[in-house]
Design a protein around this motif. Sequence first.
Motif, PDB file in Angstrom:
ATOM      1  N   PHE A  47       0.832  -1.206   0.000  1.00 51.25           N
ATOM      2  CA  PHE A  47       0.000   0.000   0.000  1.00 51.25           C
ATOM      3  C   PHE A  47       0.867   1.256   0.000  1.00 51.25           C
ATOM      4  O   PHE A  47       0.559   2.235  -0.676  1.00 51.25           O
ATOM      5  N   VAL A  48       1.945   1.228   0.774  1.00 53.09           N
ATOM      6  CA  VAL A  48       2.838   2.391   0.826  1.00 53.09           C
ATOM      7  C   VAL A  48       3.508   2.598  -0.530  1.00 53.09           C
ATOM      8  O   VAL A  48       3.596   3.725  -1.030  1.00 53.09           O
ATOM      9  N   ARG A  49       3.989   1.509  -1.144  1.00 48.04           N
ATOM     10  CA  ARG A  49       4.650   1.623  -2.449  1.00 48.04           C
ATOM     11  C   ARG A  49       3.719   2.207  -3.498  1.00 48.04           C
ATOM     12  O   ARG A  49       4.131   2.982  -4.361  1.00 48.04           O
ATOM     13  N   LEU A  50       2.445   1.833  -3.421  1.00 54.77           N
ATOM     14  CA  LEU A  50       1.481   2.297  -4.420  1.00 54.77           C
ATOM     15  C   LEU A  50       0.913   3.676  -4.097  1.00 54.77           C
ATOM     16  O   LEU A  50       0.178   4.243  -4.913  1.00 54.77           O
ATOM     17  N   GLY A  51       1.247   4.210  -2.938  1.00 58.80           N
ATOM     18  CA  GLY A  51       0.726   5.526  -2.564  1.00 58.80           C
ATOM     19  C   GLY A  51      -0.749   5.506  -2.253  1.00 58.80           C
ATOM     20  O   GLY A  51      -1.465   6.470  -2.536  1.00 58.80           O
ATOM     21  N   TRP A  52      -1.224   4.432  -1.616  1.00 62.52           N
ATOM     22  CA  TRP A  52      -2.657   4.257  -1.389  1.00 62.52           C
ATOM     23  C   TRP A  52      -3.095   4.641   0.014  1.00 62.52           C
ATOM     24  O   TRP A  52      -4.268   4.513   0.360  1.00 62.52           O
ATOM     25  N   VAL A  53      -2.159   5.063   0.851  1.00 59.90           N
ATOM     26  CA  VAL A  53      -2.505   5.466   2.208  1.00 59.90           C
ATOM     27  C   VAL A  53      -1.897   6.826   2.518  1.00 59.90           C
ATOM     28  O   VAL A  53      -0.888   7.227   1.934  1.00 59.90           O
ATOM     29  N   GLN A  54      -2.529   7.519   3.462  1.00 63.09           N
ATOM     30  CA  GLN A  54      -2.125   8.892   3.756  1.00 63.09           C
ATOM     31  C   GLN A  54      -1.109   8.955   4.902  1.00 63.09           C
ATOM     32  O   GLN A  54      -1.116   8.129   5.809  1.00 63.09           O
ATOM     33  N   GLU A  55      -0.277   9.970   4.833  1.00 62.41           N
ATOM     34  CA  GLU A  55       0.647  10.234   5.934  1.00 62.41           C
ATOM     35  C   GLU A  55      -0.138  10.808   7.102  1.00 62.41           C
ATOM     36  O   GLU A  55      -1.029  11.641   6.931  1.00 62.41           O
ATOM     37  N   MET A  56       0.177  10.336   8.305  1.00 64.42           N
ATOM     38  CA  MET A  56      -0.540  10.802   9.490  1.00 64.42           C
ATOM     39  C   MET A  56       0.128  12.031  10.085  1.00 64.42           C
ATOM     40  O   MET A  56       1.331  12.251   9.911  1.00 64.42           O
ATOM     41  N   ASP A  57      -0.672  12.807  10.782  1.00 65.42           N
ATOM     42  CA  ASP A  57      -0.192  14.020  11.444  1.00 65.42           C
ATOM     43  C   ASP A  57       0.190  13.665  12.875  1.00 65.42           C
ATOM     44  O   ASP A  57      -0.656  13.571  13.751  1.00 65.42           O
ATOM     45  N   ARG A  58       1.474  13.461  13.106  1.00 66.03           N
ATOM     46  CA  ARG A  58       1.912  13.034  14.432  1.00 66.03           C
ATOM     47  C   ARG A  58       1.740  14.126  15.488  1.00 66.03           C
ATOM     48  O   ARG A  58       1.735  13.821  16.691  1.00 66.03           O
ATOM     49  N   THR A  59       1.580  15.373  15.076  1.00 64.18           N
ATOM     50  CA  THR A  59       1.319  16.421  16.076  1.00 64.18           C
ATOM     51  C   THR A  59      -0.026  16.198  16.730  1.00 64.18           C
ATOM     52  O   THR A  59      -0.288  16.705  17.833  1.00 64.18           O
ATOM     53  N   GLU A  60      -0.906  15.436  16.068  1.00 62.64           N
ATOM     54  CA  GLU A  60      -2.209  15.089  16.622  1.00 62.64           C
ATOM     55  C   GLU A  60      -2.177  13.738  17.333  1.00 62.64           C
ATOM     56  O   GLU A  60      -3.217  13.260  17.795  1.00 62.64           O
ATOM     57  N   GLN A  61      -0.987  13.127  17.404  1.00 59.15           N
ATOM     58  CA  GLN A  61      -0.867  11.797  18.006  1.00 59.15           C
ATOM     59  C   GLN A  61       0.303  11.755  18.995  1.00 59.15           C
ATOM     60  O   GLN A  61       1.275  11.021  18.811  1.00 59.15           O
ATOM     61  N   PRO A  62       0.207  12.499  20.074  1.00 64.03           N
ATOM     62  CA  PRO A  62       1.315  12.538  21.040  1.00 64.03           C
ATOM     63  C   PRO A  62       1.581  11.204  21.721  1.00 64.03           C
ATOM     64  O   PRO A  62       2.728  10.905  22.085  1.00 64.03           O
ATOM     65  N   ASN A  63       0.545  10.389  21.905  1.00 63.90           N
ATOM     66  CA  ASN A  63       0.757   9.089  22.542  1.00 63.90           C
ATOM     67  C   ASN A  63       1.556   8.146  21.644  1.00 63.90           C
ATOM     68  O   ASN A  63       2.430   7.411  22.122  1.00 63.90           O
ATOM     69  N   VAL A  64       1.255   8.171  20.357  1.00 60.74           N
ATOM     70  CA  VAL A  64       2.022   7.355  19.416  1.00 60.74           C
ATOM     71  C   VAL A  64       3.486   7.786  19.433  1.00 60.74           C
ATOM     72  O   VAL A  64       4.394   6.955  19.507  1.00 60.74           O
ATOM     73  N   ALA A  65       3.706   9.093  19.372  1.00 59.15           N
ATOM     74  CA  ALA A  65       5.071   9.610  19.369  1.00 59.15           C
ATOM     75  C   ALA A  65       5.829   9.225  20.636  1.00 59.15           C
ATOM     76  O   ALA A  65       7.036   8.946  20.590  1.00 59.15           O
ATOM     77  N   ARG A  66       5.123   9.166  21.751  1.00 57.54           N
ATOM     78  CA  ARG A  66       5.785   8.898  23.028  1.00 57.54           C
ATOM     79  C   ARG A  66       5.907   7.417  23.359  1.00 57.54           C
ATOM     80  O   ARG A  66       6.944   6.973  23.885  1.00 57.54           O
TER      81      ARG A  66
END
Length: 387
Positions: A120-139
Amino acid sequence: MSRRSLLRAFGAGAAGATLAGCGVPAAYVQPGDRAGRDFSATDHTLRFANWPLYIDTDDEDESKRPTLDTFTERTGISVGYTEEINDNDEFFGKISPALMNHQQTGRDLIVISDWMAARFVRLGWVQEMDRTEQPNVARYLDPQLRSPAFDHGRLHSVPWQSGITGIAYNRKKLGREIKHTSDLWAADLRGKVTLLSGLDESFALLMQGNGVDVTRWTRDDFYTTCDQVEKLVKEKHIRRFTGNDYIKDLSTGDVLACQAYSGDVIQLQADNPEIEFVVPEEGAELWAESLMIPNLARHKRNAEKLIDYYYEPEVAAELATWVNYVCPVPAARDVLASAKDEETAALAEDPLIFPDDAMRRRLAIARDITSEERTEFAKKWNSVVGL
């Protein structure tokens, strides 16, 4: 069916591999064409597609999912949750026509295995996420899962759950310990061993048994493994190749040792404590099944909020007690350890949910099979397995 599904020789799997391998120009979506209008601010909903039995349920009403209900109570966002993913390739075939034709899939969030996520990533079929809206993921995201080769920095994917492909065996019936992958080829296990049939599920552990660094395995490594397995098949050492049905074989004693997934073995051990899971001395594969936001999703911001919610250690801990796979939030371990319920607290010490440092040193994320390699390698592997 296995969450880590088979790569089939024909049908949706082969079609998907051909599409990605040939690099059909019309299939690739440019970065500027992936985002659609986001209705999250006014439409407090999202559609979430997942695998069966991959989320917590209420003890008295299996239709209720406590963590999702809490998310809705807290945010006002209702989640349309469907258990519609039974096979990676089948799901690829289901939504690929919309994605390659720049159309909405009707889903805001999906969970697929990382080898399929790579496509999916190779084909460009999914969007990049906004990590500024995901502090728990970042941490809180497990450092060992932060930057897979197919998605550096995890910009397009976030692990839902992780797991280990290792060896399960009945120590009492076998009468000895298994420490190495090569132990599977001992004479007393002839006809009592099964391997996973899916190419993406099986090859890494077998290569590791040969001393290969699977983060950079080569074409020669692959064919060496195939030759080895082909010889074992001819000698009738391998009983058969399986999906998740190895669970039945191991439970009945038809096989004494097999290639297996860590999460399955936890469930098996509840009924049979003689079943053991081992990460061989040479290593085992660490994998993940990841959350992704398809192109043109109508509720991207809502989906990002749900992902971040599941990375709160308390929520991750609640989910871990149900699914019993490797938790991608190590901080959830302390939450479980402090639980008043002894059975729940014991999960914090289970290395198949929270691998200790010694086990982690033997785990590796295999490099993905490239689009150029996939058709050739799938054909060879399937001929060995008999698919």
